[in-house]
Design an enzyme around this catalytic site. Structure first.
Site, PDB file in Angstrom:
ATOM      1  N   TYR A 236     -18.947 -34.987  -9.947  1.00  0.00           N
ATOM      2  CA  TYR A 236     -17.564 -34.420  -9.258  1.00  0.00           C
ATOM      3  C   TYR A 236     -17.411 -33.192 -10.082  1.00  0.00           C
ATOM      4  O   TYR A 236     -17.222 -33.420 -11.403  1.00  0.00           O
ATOM      5  CB  TYR A 236     -16.444 -35.226  -9.235  1.00  0.00           C
ATOM      6  CG  TYR A 236     -16.352 -36.519  -8.233  1.00  0.00           C
ATOM      7  CD1 TYR A 236     -15.763 -36.065  -7.008  1.00  0.00           C
ATOM      8  CD2 TYR A 236     -16.665 -37.745  -8.424  1.00  0.00           C
ATOM      9  CE1 TYR A 236     -15.647 -36.957  -5.858  1.00  0.00           C
ATOM     10  CE2 TYR A 236     -16.774 -38.630  -7.453  1.00  0.00           C
ATOM     11  CZ  TYR A 236     -16.225 -38.235  -6.166  1.00  0.00           C
ATOM     12  OH  TYR A 236     -15.881 -39.079  -5.169  1.00  0.00           O
ATOM     13  N   ASP A 264     -17.671 -33.738  -0.407  1.00  0.00           N
ATOM     14  CA  ASP A 264     -17.147 -34.219   0.862  1.00  0.00           C
ATOM     15  C   ASP A 264     -15.640 -34.538   0.505  1.00  0.00           C
ATOM     16  O   ASP A 264     -14.777 -35.028   1.380  1.00  0.00           O
ATOM     17  CB  ASP A 264     -17.793 -35.346   1.585  1.00  0.00           C
ATOM     18  CG  ASP A 264     -17.983 -36.452   0.816  1.00  0.00           C
ATOM     19  OD1 ASP A 264     -17.569 -36.656  -0.127  1.00  0.00           O
ATOM     20  OD2 ASP A 264     -19.008 -37.285   1.243  1.00  0.00           O
ATOM     21  N   HIS A 359     -18.768 -39.937   3.133  1.00  0.00           N
ATOM     22  CA  HIS A 359     -18.188 -40.634   1.992  1.00  0.00           C
ATOM     23  C   HIS A 359     -17.744 -42.050   2.468  1.00  0.00           C
ATOM     24  O   HIS A 359     -16.671 -42.636   2.137  1.00  0.00           O
ATOM     25  CB  HIS A 359     -16.799 -39.863   1.456  1.00  0.00           C
ATOM     26  CG  HIS A 359     -16.796 -40.308   0.290  1.00  0.00           C
ATOM     27  ND1 HIS A 359     -17.300 -39.438  -0.864  1.00  0.00           N
ATOM     28  CD2 HIS A 359     -16.010 -41.025  -0.479  1.00  0.00           C
ATOM     29  CE1 HIS A 359     -16.772 -39.704  -1.915  1.00  0.00           C
ATOM     30  NE2 HIS A 359     -16.163 -40.722  -1.997  1.00  0.00           N
TER      31      HIS A 359
END
Length: 479
Positions: A236, A264, A359
């Site tokens: 991330y 996403d 996701h």
């Protein structure tokens, strides 16, 4: 190192001066209260107290020092001299557990483990693992998409020996399946990601380690069966470029073989199961003299929001791909491609791989199923299939036939997240994970033989009838 008295720590128990003890260390988090993505009330519940139990149910032990500046550290304290913060878990209704859980040999399908997980997990754990966004349509549409694809087996072929071996980004894998990054693994089992690392090594699979695992990354790396066992790392992208670079350097040094950048989730999807559970155990509304209809208090954040603290970055753009390229030479995979347009952009940026994923239906509800995105690519940009950019897919993989269909249509490998978490529950741990892998391996081998293929390269598009799902591919696109 300054040693603090418990009474001194206890005095800093409010919004103006908020200290918290974690693992015997005391931090001044006053200036961090407003910045905490999970809301300040989560932290104020532990003000002046030992918040270790509540903290480690959501976060990795090393996250606090990665998040707070060094100036926040105030000293050490004997945890026995200060009160323990009241964990919200004690207010959750107790789940009904059946003991002992069935022996692993009785687990026949991947879905069997989900039934055990629902019995074993705490309400918070089950809500976090199983939930999707909003009405959860995206999650179940992904499963439905596989059902709309039907197989066209070839017969009278010698299928006596089946070989499921493949490579993922140049790394050997015994099967075209990898362990998707999933947070809060300790809800399922104390060994969590370490069980995946050890089990994946023994089964010849590759694990993608999450950005914020439930235990230190170093411990996970050290749980591999050998130093040559490949692992990938999910990233991330931190808003602070120095922190982002430091994390990349850290995992590079540990020997990860690729970076999987999550793209996403610029913001957190609305996880209603998670939020409803929190609403049930929080005070919710109260009646005041000023408002006879009640005043809405600050909503208590769900587990997902707290766990994502500091991870999400709404400023992430395609321009950041070039920055990552400057920082590392590791292969880069973009996790969360949901359209052919973005698949083409990824190819133009020169990334080594993309994951077709929404996701797990946890970000934006009604986002199209990953398999529909794959058919979209096959229709409008077929040159991306079997190109220098490897294509992966995740979301609701439950059967060997699901894996076979994805591979036949051009996917390099598929990822499983929730199912592997479920495999750890019931006290099964690594043994449960390995049992699930064996189930998938047996199903894939059997269905390859039934389809008339002895190796992965023999799985071809003609083995899958996509007509029913083709109707859901967008009719026209300007590329």
């Amino acid at each position: 190192m300054k040693k603090l008295e418990g009474s001194e720590v206890a005095r800093h128990n409010n919004r103006r001066s908020c200290w918290i003890a974690l693992y015997g260390k005391v931090y001044d988090i006053t200036d961090f209260l407003d910045a905490h993505p999970g809301g300040q009330q989560v932290l104020l519940r532990s003000a002046g107290q030992d918040g270790t139990a509540e903290y480690e149910s959501v976060h990795s032990p090393d996250l606090v020092e990665e998040t707070l500046p060094s100036t926040s550290f105030r000293g050490v304290v004997d945890s026995d001299t200060i009160p323990k913060a009241q964990s919200t878990t004690k207010h959750r209704p107790q789940q009904k557990r059946k003991a002992p859980f069935p022996p692993l040999r009785s687990m026949i399908s991947v879905n069997d483990f989900e039934a055990i997980a629902k019995l074993y997990l705490s309400p918070a754990g089950w809500a976090y693992y199983s939930s999707g966004a909003d009405d959860e349509r995206s999650r179940y549409e992904a499963a439905r998409a596989f059902c709309k694809l039907v197989l066209r087996p070839r017969v009278l072929r010698n299928v006596d020996q089946i070989d499921t071996r493949t490579t993922i980004l140049g790394k050997n894998s015994s099967m075209p399946v990898y362990v998707s990054p999933s947070g809060l693994g300790k809800y399922a089992h104390p060994d969590a990601e370490c069980a995946f690392a050890s089990g994946a090594g023994k089964e010849g699979l590759i694990q993608v380690i999450p950005t914020s695992p439930s235990m230190p990354i170093e411990k996970i790396i050290n749980s591999r069966v050998s130093e040559s066992q490949p692992v990938f790392f999910q990233l991330y992208f931190n808003r602070d470029l120095q922190k982002a670079e430091a994390l990349i350097r850290r995992v590079e040094k540990l020997g990860v073989s690729a970076i999987w950048l999550t793209v996403d989730s610029p913001v957190l999807g609305k996880r209603e199961r998670d939020d409803r559970l929190k609403a049930q155990v929080s005070t919710g509304f109260f009646i005041s003299k000023e408002d006879e209809f009640g005043t809405l208090e600050e909503q208590q954040p769900g587990v997902a929001k707290v766990a994502s603290s500091g991870l999400l970055n709404p400023r992430l753009t395609w321009d950041d791909i070039a920055w990552i390229r400057q920082v590392t030479r590791l292969p880069l995979v973009l996790k969360g491609i949901q359209s052919v347009e973005d698949a083409l952009l990824a190819y133009e940026k020169g990334v080594e791989g993309i994951v077709l994923s929404n996701h797990g239906g946890r970000s934006q509800d009604t986002a199209q199923a990953p398999m529909v995105t794959l058919l979209e690519i096959r229709r409008y940009a077929p040159h991306l299939i079997n190109s220098r950019m490897e294509v992966f897919l995740d979301g609701e993989i439950r059967r060997g036939t699901d894996i076979l269909k994805a591979l036949a249509l051009g996917v390099r490998a598929v990822g499983l997240g929730r199912p592997f978490l479920f495999s750890l529950t019931g006290g099964y741990g690594e043994a449960g994970f390995r049992r699930m892998v064996q189930i998938l391996r047996e199903e894939l081998e059997g269905n390859m033989a039934l389809a008339g293929a002895t190796r992965i390269s023999e799985l071809v598009p003609e083995m899958v009838n996509t007509q029913r799902l083709d109707k859901e591919v967008i009719g026209s696109i300007k590329l």
